[in-house]
Design an enzyme around this catalytic site. Sequence first.
Site, PDB file in Angstrom:
ATOM      1  N   ILE A 293      -8.152   9.015  25.548  1.00  0.00           N
ATOM      2  CA  ILE A 293      -8.732   9.732  26.684  1.00  0.00           C
ATOM      3  C   ILE A 293     -10.194   9.314  26.835  1.00  0.00           C
ATOM      4  O   ILE A 293     -11.008   9.556  25.959  1.00  0.00           O
ATOM      5  CB  ILE A 293      -8.627  11.256  26.510  1.00  0.00           C
ATOM      6  CG1 ILE A 293      -7.173  11.693  26.349  1.00  0.00           C
ATOM      7  CG2 ILE A 293      -9.264  11.973  27.713  1.00  0.00           C
ATOM      8  CD1 ILE A 293      -6.984  13.176  26.036  1.00  0.00           C
ATOM      9  N   HIS A 294     -10.494   8.697  27.954  1.00  0.00           N
ATOM     10  CA  HIS A 294     -11.862   8.263  28.261  1.00  0.00           C
ATOM     11  C   HIS A 294     -12.032   8.351  29.766  1.00  0.00           C
ATOM     12  O   HIS A 294     -11.134   8.803  30.473  1.00  0.00           O
ATOM     13  CB  HIS A 294     -12.125   6.855  27.717  1.00  0.00           C
ATOM     14  CG  HIS A 294     -11.160   5.830  28.228  1.00  0.00           C
ATOM     15  ND1 HIS A 294     -11.356   5.162  29.414  1.00  0.00           N
ATOM     16  CD2 HIS A 294      -9.981   5.391  27.738  1.00  0.00           C
ATOM     17  CE1 HIS A 294     -10.341   4.348  29.627  1.00  0.00           C
ATOM     18  NE2 HIS A 294      -9.492   4.462  28.618  1.00  0.00           N
ATOM     19  N   GLY A 295     -13.147   7.904  30.282  1.00  0.00           N
ATOM     20  CA  GLY A 295     -13.476   8.069  31.692  1.00  0.00           C
ATOM     21  C   GLY A 295     -12.411   7.595  32.659  1.00  0.00           C
ATOM     22  O   GLY A 295     -12.057   8.303  33.599  1.00  0.00           O
TER      23      GLY A 295
END
Length: 163
Positions: free
Chosen positions: A13-15
């Site tokens: 989970i990242h930008g």
Amino acid sequence: MDIRLLRIDDRLIHGQVATTWARATGISRIIVVSDQVASNPLQKLLLKQAAPPEIKAHVISVKKLIEIKDHPLMKDVKVLLLFTNPTDVMTIYKQGVAFDTVNIGGMKFTEGKQMVTHFVSVDQQDIEAFQYLDEQGIELEIRKVPSDRKQMVMDVLKKGNFL
């Protein structure tokens, strides 16, 4: 479970996942599927906090995903499944989790891997998992964000003489 996107991205989970892909797919839940991450309480906590506030995030093992795939509470839930590697994706497919496309967003370079694009590196185990999924008719496409042009992973592997 309504799988809107099944993505391999070892950043999890990242930008890009939390904003662009979540919006593009209309999901209500992100499920990180990784035995290693599921056994690390701090990493689980940090990943759950990285999700947008309107999207529930869970971190579970491969076995747990197989157990809940047909649970009535998951019936109409729109999910984004996130994996760190194609071997786990192959495992869930063999155990009856249905999907027809895999998005490859990033597989970092580590010892024993070879770069096939500037953000995807593979070893022999990854290649074998991709080959299996391809033989099942699963689309294997490389894209960082929805607006990128699709690159088919098998074409990239063939062109680079990895097959």
